[in-house]
Design a protein around this motif. Structure first.
Motif, PDB file in Angstrom:
ATOM      1  N   VAL A 166      -1.686  17.346 -44.044  1.00  0.00           N
ATOM      2  CA  VAL A 166      -2.311  18.513 -44.633  1.00  0.00           C
ATOM      3  C   VAL A 166      -1.214  19.503 -44.977  1.00  0.00           C
ATOM      4  O   VAL A 166      -0.473  19.932 -44.102  1.00  0.00           O
ATOM      5  CB  VAL A 166      -3.319  19.122 -43.637  1.00  0.00           C
ATOM      6  CG1 VAL A 166      -3.810  20.456 -44.146  1.00  0.00           C
ATOM      7  CG2 VAL A 166      -4.488  18.170 -43.430  1.00  0.00           C
ATOM      8  N   ARG A 167      -1.092  19.864 -46.224  1.00  0.00           N
ATOM      9  CA  ARG A 167      -0.071  20.827 -46.632  1.00  0.00           C
ATOM     10  C   ARG A 167      -0.670  22.211 -46.613  1.00  0.00           C
ATOM     11  O   ARG A 167      -1.819  22.406 -47.006  1.00  0.00           O
ATOM     12  CB  ARG A 167       0.401  20.522 -48.057  1.00  0.00           C
ATOM     13  CG  ARG A 167       0.916  19.113 -48.254  1.00  0.00           C
ATOM     14  CD  ARG A 167       2.204  18.907 -47.488  1.00  0.00           C
ATOM     15  NE  ARG A 167       2.719  17.569 -47.684  1.00  0.00           N
ATOM     16  CZ  ARG A 167       3.990  17.325 -47.962  1.00  0.00           C
ATOM     17  NH1 ARG A 167       4.853  18.297 -48.076  1.00  0.00           N
ATOM     18  NH2 ARG A 167       4.386  16.087 -48.121  1.00  0.00           N
ATOM     19  N   THR A 168       0.146  23.179 -46.194  1.00  0.00           N
ATOM     20  CA  THR A 168      -0.354  24.549 -46.152  1.00  0.00           C
ATOM     21  C   THR A 168      -0.453  25.097 -47.567  1.00  0.00           C
ATOM     22  O   THR A 168       0.513  25.078 -48.316  1.00  0.00           O
ATOM     23  CB  THR A 168       0.607  25.427 -45.317  1.00  0.00           C
ATOM     24  OG1 THR A 168       0.826  24.788 -44.066  1.00  0.00           O
ATOM     25  CG2 THR A 168      -0.006  26.787 -45.083  1.00  0.00           C
ATOM     26  N   VAL A 169      -1.617  25.570 -47.911  1.00  0.00           N
ATOM     27  CA  VAL A 169      -1.852  26.093 -49.251  1.00  0.00           C
ATOM     28  C   VAL A 169      -2.410  27.497 -49.141  1.00  0.00           C
ATOM     29  O   VAL A 169      -2.842  27.941 -48.082  1.00  0.00           O
ATOM     30  CB  VAL A 169      -2.840  25.203 -50.043  1.00  0.00           C
ATOM     31  CG1 VAL A 169      -2.263  23.837 -50.291  1.00  0.00           C
ATOM     32  CG2 VAL A 169      -4.170  25.084 -49.312  1.00  0.00           C
ATOM     33  N   SER A 170      -2.411  28.176 -50.291  1.00  0.00           N
ATOM     34  CA  SER A 170      -3.016  29.499 -50.344  1.00  0.00           C
ATOM     35  C   SER A 170      -4.518  29.356 -50.526  1.00  0.00           C
ATOM     36  O   SER A 170      -4.984  28.478 -51.251  1.00  0.00           O
ATOM     37  CB  SER A 170      -2.420  30.281 -51.511  1.00  0.00           C
ATOM     38  OG  SER A 170      -3.225  31.380 -51.819  1.00  0.00           O
ATOM     39  N   PHE A 171      -5.273  30.208 -49.898  1.00  0.00           N
ATOM     40  CA  PHE A 171      -6.720  30.230 -50.052  1.00  0.00           C
ATOM     41  C   PHE A 171      -7.108  30.649 -51.461  1.00  0.00           C
ATOM     42  O   PHE A 171      -8.195  30.327 -51.941  1.00  0.00           O
ATOM     43  CB  PHE A 171      -7.294  31.220 -49.027  1.00  0.00           C
ATOM     44  CG  PHE A 171      -8.781  31.398 -49.101  1.00  0.00           C
ATOM     45  CD1 PHE A 171      -9.340  32.611 -49.465  1.00  0.00           C
ATOM     46  CD2 PHE A 171      -9.630  30.349 -48.810  1.00  0.00           C
ATOM     47  CE1 PHE A 171     -10.710  32.783 -49.521  1.00  0.00           C
ATOM     48  CE2 PHE A 171     -11.007  30.514 -48.872  1.00  0.00           C
ATOM     49  CZ  PHE A 171     -11.543  31.738 -49.220  1.00  0.00           C
ATOM     50  N   TYR A 172      -6.199  31.352 -52.155  1.00  0.00           N
ATOM     51  CA  TYR A 172      -6.562  32.006 -53.414  1.00  0.00           C
ATOM     52  C   TYR A 172      -6.233  31.199 -54.656  1.00  0.00           C
ATOM     53  O   TYR A 172      -6.506  31.615 -55.748  1.00  0.00           O
ATOM     54  CB  TYR A 172      -5.873  33.368 -53.487  1.00  0.00           C
ATOM     55  CG  TYR A 172      -6.205  34.218 -52.292  1.00  0.00           C
ATOM     56  CD1 TYR A 172      -5.288  34.399 -51.272  1.00  0.00           C
ATOM     57  CD2 TYR A 172      -7.460  34.804 -52.161  1.00  0.00           C
ATOM     58  CE1 TYR A 172      -5.603  35.150 -50.156  1.00  0.00           C
ATOM     59  CE2 TYR A 172      -7.788  35.555 -51.056  1.00  0.00           C
ATOM     60  CZ  TYR A 172      -6.855  35.726 -50.060  1.00  0.00           C
ATOM     61  OH  TYR A 172      -7.157  36.462 -48.953  1.00  0.00           O
ATOM     62  N   THR A 173      -5.634  30.019 -54.502  1.00  0.00           N
ATOM     63  CA  THR A 173      -5.220  29.252 -55.668  1.00  0.00           C
ATOM     64  C   THR A 173      -6.255  28.198 -55.997  1.00  0.00           C
ATOM     65  O   THR A 173      -6.607  27.397 -55.160  1.00  0.00           O
ATOM     66  CB  THR A 173      -3.878  28.555 -55.404  1.00  0.00           C
ATOM     67  OG1 THR A 173      -2.994  29.496 -54.821  1.00  0.00           O
ATOM     68  CG2 THR A 173      -3.293  28.003 -56.681  1.00  0.00           C
ATOM     69  N   VAL A 216      -7.856  23.637 -54.212  1.00  0.00           N
ATOM     70  CA  VAL A 216      -9.156  23.171 -53.737  1.00  0.00           C
ATOM     71  C   VAL A 216      -9.426  21.782 -54.295  1.00  0.00           C
ATOM     72  O   VAL A 216      -9.309  21.540 -55.478  1.00  0.00           O
ATOM     73  CB  VAL A 216     -10.250  24.152 -54.203  1.00  0.00           C
ATOM     74  CG1 VAL A 216     -11.622  23.640 -53.821  1.00  0.00           C
ATOM     75  CG2 VAL A 216     -10.004  25.523 -53.579  1.00  0.00           C
ATOM     76  N   ASP A 217      -9.800  20.874 -53.415  1.00  0.00           N
ATOM     77  CA  ASP A 217     -10.192  19.529 -53.829  1.00  0.00           C
ATOM     78  C   ASP A 217     -11.504  19.601 -54.588  1.00  0.00           C
ATOM     79  O   ASP A 217     -12.480  20.124 -54.055  1.00  0.00           O
ATOM     80  CB  ASP A 217     -10.465  18.704 -52.564  1.00  0.00           C
ATOM     81  CG  ASP A 217      -9.313  17.788 -52.238  1.00  0.00           C
ATOM     82  OD1 ASP A 217      -9.233  17.385 -51.070  1.00  0.00           O
ATOM     83  OD2 ASP A 217      -8.538  17.485 -53.159  1.00  0.00           O
ATOM     84  N   PHE A 251     -15.174  13.784 -51.405  1.00  0.00           N
ATOM     85  CA  PHE A 251     -13.928  14.111 -52.101  1.00  0.00           C
ATOM     86  C   PHE A 251     -13.128  12.853 -52.336  1.00  0.00           C
ATOM     87  O   PHE A 251     -13.383  11.818 -51.695  1.00  0.00           O
ATOM     88  CB  PHE A 251     -13.120  15.125 -51.287  1.00  0.00           C
ATOM     89  CG  PHE A 251     -13.876  16.405 -51.039  1.00  0.00           C
ATOM     90  CD1 PHE A 251     -14.643  16.557 -49.893  1.00  0.00           C
ATOM     91  CD2 PHE A 251     -13.844  17.440 -51.960  1.00  0.00           C
ATOM     92  CE1 PHE A 251     -15.369  17.720 -49.665  1.00  0.00           C
ATOM     93  CE2 PHE A 251     -14.560  18.604 -51.739  1.00  0.00           C
ATOM     94  CZ  PHE A 251     -15.328  18.742 -50.603  1.00  0.00           C
ATOM     95  N   ALA A 252     -12.128  12.922 -53.191  1.00  0.00           N
ATOM     96  CA  ALA A 252     -11.297  11.754 -53.486  1.00  0.00           C
ATOM     97  C   ALA A 252     -10.615  11.268 -52.219  1.00  0.00           C
ATOM     98  O   ALA A 252     -10.218  12.069 -51.383  1.00  0.00           O
ATOM     99  CB  ALA A 252     -10.255  12.108 -54.543  1.00  0.00           C
TER     100      ALA A 252
END
Lengths: 233, 263
Positions: free
Chosen positions: A104-111, A115-116, A137-138
């Motif tokens: 799991v890569r850390t991502v921004s909630f706002y981008t 989102v898958d 999901f894929a």
């Protein structure tokens, strides 16, 4: 937690190994590297002595180090680690490059791109979640009773805590499969028991324990997320 | 051994004992960066975890630590100067520069990093945190996470406790729970965590900073068992050995820890 103390030593060729298990560097032995000199054993630290810290290879510490003293103060110590770190396994068990697809890569909630996108749904038509839908999901979608599952049927006692079943969306061929999990519970597709994996068609009926779902795909022959432009939120 | 992902600015002091470790795990690059600054009376430690799901994670965390250690070293012993307002201005500086990191083609990278940091002076501690790295206090066989996580999971927990979502929706949305709602590089700090009053430390207290590479594999109780009653260096040894053990056969994220023991 293991009570064994692993004594890490560094061989002249830069490999770290557990000196309490190996008399000399096992990696050099595999790689047939000649020994330049004796391996440097670290200082032993008395476990009960908390006043003196354990100092290892202080002079090797690089980085933008600014010190007032010539070397690190005596109360600083470092764990021998970094990119050369190796586990305490025997050399034959050294891990190969492990695939990172489950990372799991850390991502921004706002981008938006983080989102898958949904690829389909399982709609519950019998069970405590009657009328509710679960997104697919894929990749793999694990179904089980414990909280960490992609689809968690936390209040269905007939569903296994371990992975009861897996729904897979394979994006290259845009195909859905259902696969039985590694649990006691059985999985049925359109009334037939699943042993390994079976392809799912739109409207398939999936039965897990006492719970029944109708499968509704979004992606397939006539639609896939790669066909549309990604729209920024 | 060598650590290339750290900044150490150390002057002799003997009130606090500390140790650290940083491993790449099974990732292709190391995007954790950490720093320790000491003076005669104080110690400051930080860990920045570059966001792997965004570009230029390693650059973001290194830049964050560099700015942080540069700034804090000039006010190390001015403990009362370090107010929440000061910490916010420090975060703004880091956020401003990280937000402007560019990719090789000149376009904005959209890089980001977490930050956990502790400031200890004369037996008192303050902390500052953005993101989902962790600050633990281990005292008398108990472990407490001091900082709040700025991620979607925290929002979901709050919504569930207030009855705004039901459990099925909570569990469904939790799949995206790791997404950060606060990080360095956002282009405006909206969330950060600090303490309003200094925290009084006791002898043998252990302060454990770690990136999520550690907390994703080692539970709080396991961490407490690993570090309790040990020297800082031994605590780091045991914690990292346990991380290794818990990661057998699985992928492992970049993992970094800094442990400070109050003498």
């Amino acid at each position: 937690m293991s009570e064994n103390r692993s004594i890490k030593a560094k061989c002249p060729n830069g490999h770290f190994y557990n000196q309490s298990k190996y008399a000399s560097c096992p990696y050099c032995a595999i790689l047939n590297l000649s020994r330049k000199e004796e391996d440097v054993p670290p200082q032993e630290e008395a476990a009960s002595d908390v006043s003196d810290a354990f100092v290892r290879d202080v002079s090797d510490i690089r980085g933008n180090q600014e010190t007032a003293a010539e070397q690190l103060p005596a109360d600083v110590s470092v764990y021998s680690s970094g990119q050369d770190d190796v586990p305490d396994d025997t050399p034959e068990e050294m891990p190969e490059d492990t695939p990172e697809d489950d990372d799991v890569r850390t991502v921004s909630f706002y981008t938006a791109e983080s989102v898958d996108p949904v690829v389909g749904w399982l709609v519950c038509i019998k069970g405590k979640h009657f009328g509710d839908y679960f997104e697919l999901f894929a990749g793999r979608n694990e179904i089980g009773r414990s909280a960490g599952k992609d689809i968690s049927l936390y209040d269905e006692p007939s569903i296994s805590k371990k992975t009861h079943a897996v729904v897979i969306f394979e994006p290259r061929h845009r195909t859905f499969y259902i696969q039985a999990g590694d649990s006691h519970g059985l999985t049925y597709l359109n009334g037939e028991m699943i042993v390994s994996h079976q392809q799912m068609i739109p409207g398939s009926i999936v039965t897990l324990g006492d719970v029944v779902f109708k499968f509704i795909p979004l992606c397939g022959e006539d639609f896939d997320w790669n066909d549309v432009e990604t729209v920024q939120k | 051994m060598s650590f290339e992902n750290c900044r150490l600015m150390l002057n002799r002091q003997n009130k606090y004992e500390f140790s650290f470790a940083s491993v790449i795990g099974t990732r292709n690059s190391q995007e954790d960066y950490f720093g320790v600054v000491t003076s005669e009376r104080s110690i400051v430690a930080c860990i920045c975890d570059g966001m792997g799901g965004l570009e230029n994670g390693a650059e973001a965390s290194e830049m964050s630590v560099d700015i942080f250690t540069d700034e804090i070293s000039s006010v190390m012993d001015l403990f009362s100067y370090q107010t929440p307002e000061y910490y916010l201005s420090l975060l703004d500086k880091m956020d401003h520069d990280v937000h402007r990191i560019k990719k090789t083609d000149g376009s904005k990278a959209g890089a980001g990093s977490t930050l956990v940091s502790v400031f200890i002076c004369d037996g008192e501690m303050k902390w500052l945190s953005v993101g989902d790295s962790t600050i633990y206090l281990v005292r008398a066989g108990k472990i407490t996470r001091l900082n709040q996580y700025h991620n979607y999971q925290t929002l979901l927990d709050d919504k569930l406790s207030k009855g705004l979502i039901d459990k099925a929706q909570y569990l469904r949305e939790s799949r995206k729970g790791h997404a950060l709602t606060g990080f360095i590089g956002m282009g405006g700090i909206s969330r950060f965590d600090t303490c309003q009053v200094p925290f009084h430390l006791e002898r043998n207290d252990m302060i454990v900073l770690c990136s999520d590479g550690v907390t994703n594999r080692v539970s709080p109780d396991e961490t407490m068992q690993a570090v309790s009653g040990k020297s800082a260096s031994r605590a780091v040894d045991v914690l990292m050995d346990l991380l290794d053990e818990n990661s057998r056969g699985k992928s492992m994220d970049n993992a970094t820890t800094v442990i400070i023991r109050i003498k």
